[in-house]
Design a protein around this motif. Sequence first.
Motif, PDB file in Angstrom:
ATOM      1  N   VAL A   1       3.153  10.657  16.080  1.00 58.10           N
ATOM      2  CA  VAL A   1       4.189  11.622  15.718  1.00 58.10           C
ATOM      3  C   VAL A   1       3.991  11.986  14.253  1.00 58.10           C
ATOM      4  N   ASP A   2       4.403  13.194  13.909  1.00 55.28           N
ATOM      5  CA  ASP A   2       4.382  13.598  12.497  1.00 55.28           C
ATOM      6  C   ASP A   2       5.666  13.072  11.852  1.00 55.28           C
ATOM      7  N   MET A   3       5.542  12.615  10.606  1.00 56.60           N
ATOM      8  CA  MET A   3       6.687  12.087   9.874  1.00 56.60           C
ATOM      9  C   MET A   3       6.713  12.708   8.476  1.00 56.60           C
ATOM     10  N   LEU A   4       7.911  12.776   7.912  1.00 57.03           N
ATOM     11  CA  LEU A   4       8.139  13.404   6.609  1.00 57.03           C
ATOM     12  C   LEU A   4       9.040  12.529   5.763  1.00 57.03           C
ATOM     13  N   ARG A   5       8.734  12.433   4.481  1.00 60.39           N
ATOM     14  CA  ARG A   5       9.585  11.762   3.503  1.00 60.39           C
ATOM     15  C   ARG A   5       9.784  12.736   2.356  1.00 60.39           C
ATOM     16  N   GLU A   6      11.037  12.974   1.980  1.00 62.56           N
ATOM     17  CA  GLU A   6      11.315  13.894   0.884  1.00 62.56           C
ATOM     18  C   GLU A   6      11.967  13.129  -0.266  1.00 62.56           C
TER      19      GLU A   6
ATOM     20  N   LEU B   1       0.830  -1.207   0.000  1.00 62.14           N
ATOM     21  CA  LEU B   1       0.000   0.000   0.000  1.00 62.14           C
ATOM     22  C   LEU B   1       0.864   1.257   0.000  1.00 62.14           C
ATOM     23  N   LEU B   2       1.828   1.309   0.915  1.00 63.19           N
ATOM     24  CA  LEU B   2       2.638   2.512   1.040  1.00 63.19           C
ATOM     25  C   LEU B   2       3.473   2.760  -0.213  1.00 63.19           C
ATOM     26  N   ARG B   3       4.008   1.703  -0.816  1.00 62.15           N
ATOM     27  CA  ARG B   3       4.754   1.875  -2.074  1.00 62.15           C
ATOM     28  C   ARG B   3       3.856   2.479  -3.148  1.00 62.15           C
ATOM     29  N   ALA B   4       2.603   2.017  -3.231  1.00 65.73           N
ATOM     30  CA  ALA B   4       1.670   2.540  -4.239  1.00 65.73           C
ATOM     31  C   ALA B   4       1.341   4.003  -3.973  1.00 65.73           C
ATOM     32  N   VAL B   5       1.145   4.364  -2.706  1.00 62.27           N
ATOM     33  CA  VAL B   5       0.819   5.754  -2.370  1.00 62.27           C
ATOM     34  C   VAL B   5       2.010   6.659  -2.674  1.00 62.27           C
ATOM     35  N   ILE B   6       3.209   6.254  -2.285  1.00 62.79           N
ATOM     36  CA  ILE B   6       4.412   7.056  -2.553  1.00 62.79           C
ATOM     37  C   ILE B   6       4.610   7.222  -4.059  1.00 62.79           C
TER      38      ILE B   6
ATOM     39  N   SER C   1       0.861  11.405   9.846  1.00 59.32           N
ATOM     40  CA  SER C   1       0.845  11.302  11.305  1.00 59.32           C
ATOM     41  C   SER C   1       0.782   9.816  11.613  1.00 59.32           C
ATOM     42  N   ALA C   2       1.840   9.302  12.222  1.00 58.65           N
ATOM     43  CA  ALA C   2       1.951   7.862  12.462  1.00 58.65           C
ATOM     44  C   ALA C   2       1.658   7.539  13.915  1.00 58.65           C
ATOM     45  N   GLN C   3       0.963   6.434  14.136  1.00 55.14           N
ATOM     46  CA  GLN C   3       0.859   5.919  15.488  1.00 55.14           C
ATOM     47  C   GLN C   3       2.281   5.539  15.902  1.00 55.14           C
ATOM     48  N   VAL C   4       2.647   5.888  17.116  1.00 61.36           N
ATOM     49  CA  VAL C   4       4.032   5.731  17.571  1.00 61.36           C
ATOM     50  C   VAL C   4       4.543   4.303  17.347  1.00 61.36           C
ATOM     51  N   HIS C   5       3.714   3.310  17.620  1.00 57.91           N
ATOM     52  CA  HIS C   5       4.162   1.917  17.457  1.00 57.91           C
ATOM     53  C   HIS C   5       4.496   1.575  16.006  1.00 57.91           C
ATOM     54  N   ALA C   6       3.973   2.368  15.052  1.00 55.83           N
ATOM     55  CA  ALA C   6       4.186   2.082  13.631  1.00 55.83           C
ATOM     56  C   ALA C   6       5.348   2.860  13.033  1.00 55.83           C
ATOM     57  N   THR C   7       6.049   3.674  13.829  1.00 64.22           N
ATOM     58  CA  THR C   7       7.117   4.492  13.239  1.00 64.22           C
ATOM     59  C   THR C   7       8.215   3.669  12.570  1.00 64.22           C
ATOM     60  N   PRO C   8       8.631   2.498  13.103  1.00 61.98           N
ATOM     61  CA  PRO C   8       9.661   1.729  12.380  1.00 61.98           C
ATOM     62  C   PRO C   8       9.206   1.309  10.973  1.00 61.98           C
ATOM     63  N   PHE C   9       7.934   1.006  10.821  1.00 65.70           N
ATOM     64  CA  PHE C   9       7.385   0.652   9.507  1.00 65.70           C
ATOM     65  C   PHE C   9       7.588   1.809   8.536  1.00 65.70           C
ATOM     66  N   TYR C  10       7.226   3.013   8.943  1.00 64.44           N
ATOM     67  CA  TYR C  10       7.347   4.171   8.057  1.00 64.44           C
ATOM     68  C   TYR C  10       8.802   4.561   7.830  1.00 64.44           C
ATOM     69  N   GLU C  11       9.634   4.425   8.856  1.00 65.25           N
ATOM     70  CA  GLU C  11      11.058   4.732   8.687  1.00 65.25           C
ATOM     71  C   GLU C  11      11.680   3.835   7.618  1.00 65.25           C
ATOM     72  N   LYS C  12      11.242   2.599   7.552  1.00 60.10           N
ATOM     73  CA  LYS C  12      11.729   1.652   6.539  1.00 60.10           C
ATOM     74  C   LYS C  12      11.428   2.156   5.119  1.00 60.10           C
ATOM     75  N   HIS C  13      10.413   3.014   4.999  1.00 64.17           N
ATOM     76  CA  HIS C  13      10.028   3.557   3.693  1.00 64.17           C
ATOM     77  C   HIS C  13      10.547   4.982   3.487  1.00 64.17           C
ATOM     78  N   GLY C  14      11.508   5.417   4.318  1.00 65.47           N
ATOM     79  CA  GLY C  14      12.154   6.699   4.109  1.00 65.47           C
ATOM     80  C   GLY C  14      11.567   7.878   4.875  1.00 65.47           C
ATOM     81  N   PHE C  15      10.607   7.629   5.743  1.00 62.02           N
ATOM     82  CA  PHE C  15      10.044   8.711   6.556  1.00 62.02           C
ATOM     83  C   PHE C  15      10.908   8.918   7.796  1.00 62.02           C
TER      84      PHE C  15
END
Length: 141
Positions: A134-139, A86-91, A105-119
């Motif tokens: 927490v708010d997260m950003l990917r550039e 899903l995240l690859r398709a959205v990005i 805005s990521a649920q704190v427990h999910a931050t490692p998942f998003y970090e793996k995708h560059g956030f």
Amino acid sequence: MSDIHVRVASWQKDIADLRRIRETVFIAEQAVPPELEWDSDDANAVHFLAFEGDYAIGTARLLPDGHIGRVAVLKDWRGLKVGDALLRAVIAEAERQGLKAQRLSAQVHATPFYEKHGFRIVSDEFLEAGIPHVDMLRESA
């Protein structure tokens, strides 16, 4: 698990699947009040559905400003890389639209998942619907 695929969804045509997944994950499992789950952004968002075969098992949305949200996978399919797909398709869609920065805005427990995708985390922890986020950003390059 077989035949997992993601496609852009139509808010009008696919609303039953979108609502079923989000109501199950956010309202039933996480006790998010319905009035916080449903907002006017849905009408202008690009929605995504993940399927196993022809059964919808996950969803996400992309807002015109590059904000990704409402990422949800049904419990029986978690841990099976559905969220990754899903995240690859959205990005990919965000980048196709020229949105160089994607936020969420990521649920704190999910931050490692998003970090793996560059956030990366760009805020202190805060509560949203009673859940630590927490708010997260990917550039993009």
